[in-house]
Design an enzyme around this catalytic site. Structure first.
Site, PDB file in Angstrom:
ATOM      1  N   CYS A  84       0.839  -1.201   0.000  1.00 38.89           N
ATOM      2  CA  CYS A  84       0.000   0.000   0.000  1.00 38.89           C
ATOM      3  C   CYS A  84       0.877   1.256   0.000  1.00 38.89           C
ATOM      4  O   CYS A  84       1.495   1.564  -1.001  1.00 38.89           O
ATOM      5  CB  CYS A  84      -0.971  -0.047   1.178  1.00 38.89           C
ATOM      6  SG  CYS A  84      -2.315   1.146   1.058  1.00 38.89           S
ATOM      7  N   HIS A 184      -3.468  -5.726   1.337  1.00 42.87           N
ATOM      8  CA  HIS A 184      -2.714  -5.835   2.589  1.00 42.87           C
ATOM      9  C   HIS A 184      -2.601  -7.287   3.044  1.00 42.87           C
ATOM     10  O   HIS A 184      -3.444  -7.755   3.820  1.00 42.87           O
ATOM     11  CB  HIS A 184      -3.412  -5.025   3.688  1.00 42.87           C
ATOM     12  CG  HIS A 184      -3.237  -3.548   3.564  1.00 42.87           C
ATOM     13  ND1 HIS A 184      -2.311  -2.848   4.305  1.00 42.87           N
ATOM     14  CD2 HIS A 184      -3.858  -2.641   2.779  1.00 42.87           C
ATOM     15  CE1 HIS A 184      -2.370  -1.558   3.982  1.00 42.87           C
ATOM     16  NE2 HIS A 184      -3.304  -1.410   3.061  1.00 42.87           N
ATOM     17  N   GLU A 186      -0.745  -8.506   5.232  1.00 45.67           N
ATOM     18  CA  GLU A 186      -0.568  -8.588   6.687  1.00 45.67           C
ATOM     19  C   GLU A 186      -1.915  -8.555   7.417  1.00 45.67           C
ATOM     20  O   GLU A 186      -1.977  -8.873   8.601  1.00 45.67           O
ATOM     21  CB  GLU A 186       0.365  -7.465   7.183  1.00 45.67           C
ATOM     22  CG  GLU A 186      -0.269  -6.092   7.376  1.00 45.67           C
ATOM     23  CD  GLU A 186      -0.503  -5.317   6.076  1.00 45.67           C
ATOM     24  OE1 GLU A 186      -0.471  -5.934   4.986  1.00 45.67           O
ATOM     25  OE2 GLU A 186      -0.731  -4.085   6.151  1.00 45.67           O
TER      26      GLU A 186
END
Lengths: 216, 735
Positions: A84, A184, A186
């Site tokens: 990002c 994302h 994560e």
């Protein structure tokens, strides 16, 4: 192996990236003013709003002292993952081609999207299944590149959340060691919070590092 | 106000002649400019709660889980395992009506500062919004779009997830929109920090953004007077735009990390945020709580503009600033942490033993006020409540015929702005940052956050993963029908939302949004609503740990609907078992849990029929209500239930449709004889699904399966059609 997660002022997803990386290896935070990468095997530039995203997303962060070391690390073949805002910074730093533009509807979007892995032959996707369910959250995520690029991830048909060119969600550099993506991973490392598909990206990095000669 | 030139200064600043006389008496002389500015703000409704303080004493504030009750920047409850959850809801209504993006953004920024001021790391934001009718009002669509963007801008950029909220649209909010923001934070018990200044000789340090002329008089001009209406041209509320503060989430992100690190290192004696009335309020409250005095030297305050007057510096509401008290020996360490986070810090004064607040400009004394006079001596007013003899609010346009068939009525409800899917709004917020969010908006009736940091070993060996659930609720339409019963219903419904994910309430925070309390009918609404809240809190054994009051929400068209907003925090033993709202397994039975006595007064269907909010709300059997909540909580926690959803606005058919839409699966249902499919009785009843044996003893009304919602004798509609109608209702208005 050890991941280094960079923290700029305004970084928001640093702890998330640290926790995700710690599921597959060791990980520590790298401070934006330090030039020492502390011997990490891979660098993660996490999401957020580094330096408030003032001027242009990623435009100020690329000048941070730590980025000088990251650029050297990347040129020496070290693995760099930009998520990002991290993707935006890598484009601004010239480590990845293209640029991220404001979403076609001009709004921030959060959405769990399906991604097609277009290239499994990278250190970042070798362990990934053919499709991934991972959230996106950004205002400036519409990828654009005037020249052909090495596409690693595409939004699945009908899933493009921002109007990016050719449904591109993530690209690698020519050398294949620098990867940027808007989704994302994560935030997709535990089924409890929605999906664990993103963990395969961190696992891929670990597998790739274990086979490589460490970068000096 | 036409004769400002001839008004005495104190009246211009919002003080009555009586209040001014008390000030003259308290000081024993005429106040200086800076003193009058400070007193006018501290004695404003926003800071002194002068029309509500007596009333708020009726709310129960004690309970087994309360760690910090009302009075500090935020209340806190014990979430177990040595963890405290701090939370508070606050309004930013008037600034948002004047400048929605910045008003909403700084509303989020302000409530986040309240949370980290008590030493807790903010882990969630929720918001409660009210606007006029979006279909007919371009202004309401504008306010909605920009307020949502402002909330997202601040929350998304600072890295705190926005995990829940609610939005309703009613004509009475046309001029006075409501923007209430709630924040939730987490801290070990021993990290909770007080704002009380202590230790004469200790230093007062201001850190964060520089002080400018923005937001001067926000508390008195905006928050404590009626809006005049009108947004364009030179006059009206447009002219108040400079009183709205400008938010910078990047500055606040650094300020938050810096503050939390200072507390982690135990370098601060006390910490306080700067909000309404700026330095005046922050410093005087620190002094009051600590029973000390303060000397503040305005010449040491870092400024954006060099030529600011002392009174401007003292009342500026510039955002992203904190005030702390530091022992002199720790100053160097504090300064080093601030430098590391690139946060400007300046010693601007010191703690004294005098019990006086002295304002200096260099060596010149420009003001000196006893702390008590500033903080405690504002007169408190009794309200003069009077029950109105006629309804205060009209009906609206009729959107669906009263004799339309049930399918048509259901579709009209699902498409209505108050019930349609909120996806177009919550898609603009990040709900997942910080990696705790186990239930996002749209997945369940309350958001669920894991308390421990989730890792690969979380829940290994069957260890539970404890968590909290949070919800925010309000319903002005029903409170208008009956302020006492309606306000109580809001508390019940909030608790019902928590029950649906398996959580038990720990505490609540409230924001009381009302019209002008000096008008008898508004005073009556306020008094009745507070009684209702207090009763419901006692019924459910949920204490109030903090809150906020927003009065004077009136325009020339009249007061807003009385809108108490409740934010509730609960605990669940294991987030792996958190409930979901959608039907999931074909073959599951569907049961109706609770003593459900729906009526149409104050309901959404009544609104679509064009009826005014009037009549009576259903009575509640509190014993039955508590037992229904308990039954649902247990069924969810034990995983006996596949889904749980409370029957809220729109009634039973809407609740069933929502369960089908969320799960993407149909249902066949037979309604109990005589049950109104569209009547409402909020907080009392639930739709649950599960295997037959899990629903033993419950009133089974149908089964999950197929692709249609099929209600025997009433309607049969494809879930895909319901989903499209529900999905488009608000989307069509915001795109």
């Amino acid at each position: 192996m050890k991941f280094g997660v960079i923290r700029f002022p305004g970084t928001c997803d640093d702890v998330d990236a640290l926790l995700a990386a710690q599921r597959v290896g060791e990980a520590e935070i790298l401070w934006h003013r330090d030039r020492d990468l502390k011997g990490v095997d891979a660098v993660v530039i996490p999401g957020g709003f580094s330096y408030g995203d003032y001027l242009r997303t990623g435009a100020i962060a690329r000048f941070a002292p730590v980025m000088e070391s990251v650029i050297e690390f990347a040129h020496a073949g070290g693995l760099v993952l930009g998520i990002c805002n991290g993707f935006q910074i890598l484009c601004e730093a010239g480590l990845l081609p293209g640029a991220l533009l404001i979403n076609d509807n001009l709004r921030f979007v959060f959405r769990q999207v399906l991604l097609d892995v277009a290239d499994h032959d990278t250190p970042f996707t070798r362990n990934c299944p053919p499709t991934l369910s991972i959230p996106v959250k950004h205002t400036t995520g519409r990828y654009y590149a005037p020249e052909p690029v090495q596409v690693v991830l595409r939004y699945a048909p009908g899933q493009n959340p921002n109007g990016s060119q050719d449904d591109i969600a993530g690209v690698v550099n020519n050398a294949g060691n620098v990867f940027g993506l808007m989704p994302h991973p994560e935030h997709a490392v535990d089924a409890l919070t929605g999906s664990d598909d993103g963990l395969t990206i961190f696992e891929s990095i670990r597998a790739a590092v274990s086979e490589r000669v460490p970068v000096a | 106000m036409t004769d400002t030139d001839t008004q005495p200064r104190h009246r211009e600043l919002g003080l009555t002649d009586h209040e001014y006389a008390l000030i003259l008496d308290g000081l024993g002389r005429t106040p200086t400019d800076v003193e009058l500015a400070m007193l006018s703000l501290m004695w404003s409704e926003h800071c002194a709660y002068k029309h509500s303080k007596k009333l708020l004493r009726r709310l129960p504030t004690e309970g087994a889980h309360v760690l910090v009750g009302p009075g500090e920047n935020a209340g806190a409850v014990d979430a177990g395992d040595g963890l405290a959850v701090a939370f508070k809801v606050e309004s930013h209504n008037h600034p948002s009506a004047v400048e929605p993006f910045q008003g909403a953004a700084t509303g989020v920024g302000g409530i986040l500062r309240d949370i980290f001021a008590v030493g807790a790391r903010p882990i969630a934001v929720l918001d409660s919004l009210r606007f006029g009718e979006p279909a007919s009002s371009q202004r309401s669509r504008y306010l909605l779009e920009h307020a949502v963007a402002g909330i997202g801008h601040y929350g998304n950029s600072i890295g705190v997830p926005t995990v829940g909220g609610e939005i309703y649209f009613e004509q009475s909010y046309e001029q006075n929109c409501l923007v209430n923001a709630m924040a939730v934070g987490l801290a070990p018990h021993d990290r909770l920090t007080s704002a009380a200044a202590a230790g004469p000789g200790n230093l007062v340090l201001l850190f964060g953004a520089r002080t400018g002329r923005d937001g001067i008089g926000g508390a008195s001009v905006l928050a404590s007077a009626e809006l005049s209406g009108g947004t364009g041209g030179d006059g009206g509320d447009h002219a108040k735009r400079p009183t709205v503060q400008i938010g910078d989430p990047f500055a606040e992100k650094k300020l938050m990390e810096c503050s939390l690190e200072l507390l982690d290192r135990e370098l601060l004696a006390s910490l306080q945020d700067l909000g309404a009335a700026g330095l005046t309020s922050a410093a005087s409250e620190m002094a009051s709580k600590g029973g000390v005095g303060l000397d503040i030297d305005v010449s040491r305050v870092p400024l954006r503009e060099a030529d600011m007057e002392p009174f401007e510096i003292m009342v500026s509401e510039s955002q992203e600033r904190m005030l702390c008290v530091v022992e002199p020996r720790l100053l160097d360490q504090v300064t080093a942490v601030c430098e590391r986070w690139e946060v400007q810090a300046a010693v601007i004064g010191e703690v004294t033993a005098s019990r006086h607040f002295r304002i200096l400009r260099g060596s010149e004394l420009v003001g000196e006020i006893p702390v008590e006079l500033l903080v405690d001596d504002c007169p408190l007013y009794d309200l003069a409540p009077e029950r109105p003899t006629t309804t205060l609010y009209g009906g609206g346009d009729q959107r669906v015929a009263t004799d339309a068939d049930p399918a048509t009525q259901l579709k009209a409800l699902l498409a209505s702005a108050n019930i349609a899917s909120r996806l177009p709004v919550y898609e603009q917020y990040d709900p997942v940052v910080q990696s705790r969010t186990v239930r996002r908006p749209g997945e369940a009736d309350a958001a669920v956050l894991a308390l421990p940091v989730l890792s690969a070993s979380s829940g290994a060996g069957g260890e539970p993963i404890p968590g909290i659930a949070v919800a925010i609720d309000g319903n002005g339409r029903r409170v208008a029908v009956d302020p006492r019963a309606g306000a109580a219903e809001v508390v019940y419904e909030c608790a019902a939302n928590l029950a649906c994910v398996g959580a038990e309430p720990l505490g609540l925070t409230n924001c009381l949004n009302f019209g002008n309390p000096e008008k008898p009918h508004v005073a009556w609404q306020l008094v009745e609503a507070v009684e209702g809240l207090a009763q419901a809190c006692r019924d459910l054994d949920v204490p109030v740990v903090g809150g906020n009051v927003s009065l004077y929400n009136e325009s020339p068209e009249g007061p807003i609907l009385p809108t108490p907003v409740i934010g509730m925090v609960g605990r669940l033993p294991d987030v792996r078992h958190a409930g979901r709202l959608g039907f999931a397994n074909p073959g599951d039975r569907i049961a109706l849990v609770g003593d459900f006595n729906p009526r149409r007064d104050g309901s959404e269907i009544a609104k679509l029929h064009g009826s005014a909010p009037a009549g009576a709300l259903p009575g509640k059997d509190v014993v039955a209500l508590r037992s229904a909540h308990q039954r649902v909580r247990e069924g969810v926690r034990t995983r006996a239930f596949t889904s749980a959803h409370d029957i809220a606005e729109g009634g039973l058919l809407v609740a069933l449709a929502e369960c089908c839409i969320a799960g993407g699966v149909g249902a066949i249902v037979t309604l109990p004889d005589g049950l109104d499919p569209f009547g409402e009785d909020l907080g009392t009843a639930f739709i649950v699904s599960g295997p037959t044996e899990a629903l033993a003893g419950l009133r089974v009304i149908g089964a999950v399966g197929g692709r249609e919602l099929n209600v025997e004798g009433l309607l049969k509609l494809p879930v895909s059609e319901l989903s499209a109608i529900h999905g488009d209702g608000l989307a069509a208005l915001v795109s």
